[in-house]
Write a protein that holds these residues in place. Structure first.
Motif, PDB file in Angstrom:
ATOM      1  N   ALA A 203     -40.465 -76.297  33.705  1.00 56.99           N
ATOM      2  CA  ALA A 203     -39.078 -76.124  34.137  1.00 56.99           C
ATOM      3  C   ALA A 203     -39.030 -75.843  35.638  1.00 56.99           C
ATOM      4  O   ALA A 203     -39.743 -74.962  36.142  1.00 56.99           O
ATOM      5  CB  ALA A 203     -38.426 -74.978  33.380  1.00 56.99           C
ATOM      6  N   GLN A 205     -37.682 -74.350  39.234  1.00 58.34           N
ATOM      7  CA  GLN A 205     -37.108 -73.055  39.589  1.00 58.34           C
ATOM      8  C   GLN A 205     -36.525 -73.124  40.997  1.00 58.34           C
ATOM      9  O   GLN A 205     -36.926 -73.954  41.828  1.00 58.34           O
ATOM     10  CB  GLN A 205     -38.172 -71.956  39.531  1.00 58.34           C
ATOM     11  CG  GLN A 205     -38.824 -71.785  38.171  1.00 58.34           C
ATOM     12  CD  GLN A 205     -39.865 -70.680  38.167  1.00 58.34           C
ATOM     13  OE1 GLN A 205     -39.826 -69.781  39.009  1.00 58.34           O
ATOM     14  NE2 GLN A 205     -40.787 -70.735  37.218  1.00 58.34           N
ATOM     15  N   SER A 225     -40.532 -77.820  41.039  1.00 56.37           N
ATOM     16  CA  SER A 225     -41.574 -77.501  40.061  1.00 56.37           C
ATOM     17  C   SER A 225     -42.860 -78.164  40.528  1.00 56.37           C
ATOM     18  O   SER A 225     -42.837 -79.295  41.037  1.00 56.37           O
ATOM     19  CB  SER A 225     -41.192 -77.992  38.660  1.00 56.37           C
ATOM     20  OG  SER A 225     -41.027 -79.399  38.641  1.00 56.37           O
TER      21      SER A 225
END
Length: 841
Positions: A203, A205, A225
């Motif tokens: 995921a 960020q 990422s």
């Protein structure tokens, strides 16, 4: 040898660096970019004659095993440099490495992935466009330009672990066309996580960026990422690769790996039966009074145009009601974009209409009448006079029961019918790992780099085409890509071709018709592979040039054919090769050749519209479009193949003659005894023959081939071919050579055809002599033959057949001193019979 030693040093260095990677990420900053060498693939030469195994160290890592003809030409004599080589790559699934089990037929390649999603809270005076830049050592990757109000990129950058030159990776956000950055974020490679599929994607960020002074107050945030992965990662195919940094933007799309599907092809059968009330044009009224109208129907589908025969005059039909009853075949592809246009012509008027129809089996299609639109003036003119409608009787259908042949029959990779309702379940799975290539020949000259090659692979099996990514500026590219096909017939062929990408050059003009250059091709027939065995070999890439055969390099593959039920595979050997319709309503050879050419045009047209496009030259080479062209070399090669087959019969005849002449009395006596026993007990003949063949097959199991077949220069008659024959093979059609050369080749062809003509004439003569036995052309010879047949009929009726055969065999195998050197009476009688050669001019 100095160059080979250098490559070995590079390979050793790469091995040490890979060991360091496995122990930790702290040494990544000390790695330097190196050209991947072939040291990971250790060749073992396979020759026809047993001999010592040549180790990889002595062969220079597979670059030049014998120091002989490396990329040179052959003029007679066989070279092991053109032989198949068994390799020992470090495949993922064979080394018990669970992290690479997804790609178990390729070597694991490590990449650093950086995904730039979007940015926010960026302050730019006056607005404008912004870009994101990823920097790792000397490598830079730049995203597309986006507006400041919608700063979303969602792009992935992949850096090969072999080329990492720094211990940190930096991400900059800049204004387009400006060097100063608006914000920066950096990551320590020692802290980057490692992702192993089938884990979900990491995921992204939000990270707050810093300015030049290191302050993070007003620089905004960027969503990123970053992870370490392999070529099995989902982001690998669409990622920007560090080794393609010099490729211009227009050429980036042409270097990505893709999977293509051939269009679904159908045979369209159009039966033109008859027409009614055909009215000719007014302009030809005076001419129609003087001649019979030669009416024919012309059918057009896209670029395919066929015509019926000219309607013949009949007493029960008027001039305006022609009858043809002809069937015309076309190739069409889904989705159906072309119209079917039918015109009836007499060189003076034409009439047109459109139509579609369909069927899946051999049931009769119902015919229909259609009105014809007839215009006697400009069709674009709205005031055109439309008279009463003429009609045409048609029977049209899409033939789903046939397989549309788009490749050479001998190299077919799929024979399923078009209609999916007639497909049978697949019987196995074919997995191919395209590892890499070595010793490639330079295909182009680049400024400041000398000879270079931008190589990519294309593999074709069934309707599925795969294309690997293009490795830029490398004579030893490594792809390590794995692909899978469903297998419906074990006797099909997979073709793998290697090409040089001509669309990555920065100097290429947009829209120019650059053609990708052929490097070589490999064919593998699945029936020659053992089930569930992994074949790892280096296949020689051989190309025929006007100067002779030339080795262009070696292609390293890992191939595995697996099946769940061996019975289903064995059952396929007893089923017809082609679908049922090919035998119920067979097509002629000329029709199949024409339809195959049309199918190849349709496939190449559709694949060239993909992105990245698969060029027409690639499709033609993979489908063997020129396999039907005349070649003196191929003719000699096929003649030698036929000779090798007939050599077995010649050897048996010589053995029989040896037994008949009693040169070896022991063998002759033994054979005569066995022959007598089999004649007296005929029930043993077939069991003995079958038992002998079974024993021979079991005996030859020890010497069975242990590797797939490959391109054979000796079998192809490419080693000692004459240069002029090669020049003739590469000549265009129609010819572009001078009149003197064409005259010389024509005379040579006449001499060859003269010998063939003589052989055909001799065969016809022998056949006509058989016919003359009962034709009474020679009354005395026919009288003798009839009397002999009457006597033989009573003799065979009274004497058992086994005694006749035994006495005949004893007479044929009698010792030489009981034999006469002169021809037998039967042969002399047969040679005296008349033939039709006496009546020929």
């Amino acid at each position: 040898m100095q160059q080979q030693g250098g490559n070995l040093a590079v390979q050793k260095q790469m091995g040490q660096e890979n060991n360091k990677m496995g122990s930790g990420l702290q040494n990544q900053a000390h790695l330097k970019p190196v050209e991947p060498g072939p040291g990971d693939i250790k060749p073992v030469v396979i020759t026809a004659v047993p001999g010592p195994v040549i180790p990889a160290a002595a062969s220079g890592g597979g670059l030049n095993l014998h120091g002989g003809v490396n990329g040179g030409h052959i003029r007679g004599g066989f070279s092991n440099d053109y032989a198949l080589k068994e390799t020992s790559p470090h495949l993922g699934g064979l080394n018990n490495d669970k992290t690479s089990s997804t790609y178990d037929l390729v070597e694991q390649m490590q990449y650093l992935y950086v995904r730039i999603v979007k940015a926010k809270d960026i302050s730019v005076f006056g607005g404008g466009e912004v870009v994101a830049e990823v920097k790792l050592g000397n490598y830079k990757g730049i995203t597309k330009r986006v507006s400041l109000g919608n700063a979303e990129w969602d792009q992935v950058f992949a850096f090969s672990k072999d080329c990492i030159q720094s211990s940190v990776v930096e991400v900059f956000v800049k204004e387009s066309n400006k060097d100063e950055f608006l914000g920066r974020v950096w990551f320590d490679l020692n802290e980057v996580p490692k992702r192993v599929p089938p884990d979900s994607q990491l995921a992204p960020q939000w990270y707050r960026m810093e300015d030049k002074k290191g302050e993070r107050a007003k620089c905004g945030e960027v969503m990123v990422s970053i992870w370490f992965g392999t070529q099995a990662d989902e982001a690998f195919a669409e990622a920007w690769h560090s080794k393609a940094a010099n490729v211009h933007l227009d050429g980036l799309c042409s270097i990505k790996s893709k999977v293509y599907l051939s269009p679904k092809l159908w045979y369209l059968r159009v039966g033109v039966i008859e027409a009614q009330d055909v009215v000719l044009g007014d302009k030809g009224a005076s001419m129609n009074m003087m001649r019979y109208p030669e009416l024919f129907a012309k059918v057009q589908v896209g670029n395919q145009v066929l015509r019926t025969r000219i309607a013949s005059p009949t007493g029960n039909r008027s001039l305006s009601n022609p009858c043809w009853n002809d069937d015309l075949m076309f190739v069409v592809a889904e989705p159906f974009e072309d119209y079917l246009l039918i015109t009836v012509e007499d060189r003076l008027a034409r009439i047109g209409m459109r139509l579609w129809g369909g069927r899946f089996d051999d049931r009769l299609v119902v015919s229909r009448w259609f009105n014809l639109d007839t215009h006697y003036s400009n069709p674009n003119d709205s005031k055109s006079v439309v008279r009463f409608a003429s009609r045409i009787h048609l029977r049209a259908s899409l033939e789903g029961g046939y397989h549309v042949l788009d490749e050479a029959t001998m190299y077919s990779s799929d024979v399923r019918p078009t209609a999916k309702q007639l497909w049978k379940p697949h019987i196995g799975v074919l997995e191919v790992g395209i590892l890499g290539a070595t010793n490639l020949m330079p295909m182009k000259i680049k400024e400041g780099k000398g000879g270079s090659t931008d190589a990519y692979c294309v593999a074709k099996y069934g309707q599925k085409w795969v294309r690997t990514r293009t490795v830029v500026d490398s004579l030893a590219p490594r792809w390590n890509e794995q692909y899978t096909w469903e297998v419906f017939d074990p006797c099909m062929v997979i073709s793998i071709g290697l090409f040089d990408n001509s669309r990555v050059d920065k100097n290429m003009v947009a829209g120019s018709a650059n053609r990708d250059t052929r490097i070589g091709k490999v064919r593998i027939r699945l029936s020659t592979l053992e089930t569930d065995r992994v074949y790892t070999h280096a296949y020689p890439l051989l190309m025929l040039h006007p100067s002779g055969v030339k080795k262009m390099g070696e292609l390293h593959l890992a191939v595995r054919f697996s099946c769940a039920n061996l019975f289903n595979v064995l059952h396929m050997y007893a089923t017809p090769l082609l679908p049922k319709m090919h035998y119920v309503q067979p097509l002629s050879v000329s029709q199949l050749d024409s339809l195959r050419y049309q199918a190849m045009n349709v496939v190449s047209s559709r694949l060239s519209r993909s992105e990245p496009p698969l060029g027409r030259e690639v499709v033609e080479y993979m489908l063997d479009h020129d396999s039907h062209m005349w070649s003196m070399r191929k003719s000699k090669a096929n003649f030698l193949r036929l000779t090798n087959f007939l050599a077995w019969f010649v050897a048996m005849s010589r053995l029989l003659e040896t037994l008949r002449t009693w040169n070896k009395p022991v063998y002759s006596t033994l054979f005569l005894t066995v022959f007598t026993v089999l004649v007296l007990i005929p029930e043993l003949i077939i069991p003995c023959v079958m038992l002998t063949m079974a024993a021979l097959g079991l005996w030859r199991y020890r010497s069975r081939p242990r590797h797939p077949p490959h391109m054979d220069t000796r079998l192809s008659y490419a080693e000692s071919v004459h240069p002029d024959e090669l020049d003739e093979e590469f000549d265009s059609f129609p010819t572009s050579r001078s009149a003197e050369i064409v005259r010389m080749r024509y005379d040579r062809l006449r001499s060859v055809a003269g010998r063939i003509q003589t052989v055909v004439g001799d065969l016809a003569t022998q056949g006509e002599r058989f016919q003359a036995l009962l034709s009474w052309r020679d009354p005395r010879a026919t009288f003798l033959f009839v009397i002999l047949c009457l006597l033989a009929a009573f003799g065979f009726y009274l004497v058992p057949i086994r005694w006749v055969v035994a006495l005949g065999g004893l007479y044929y195998l009698r010792p030489p001193k009981f034999r006469n050197r002169l021809p037998s009476s039967a042969v002399s009688f047969f040679k005296r019979l008349p033939t039709n050669a006496d009546s020929m001019l």
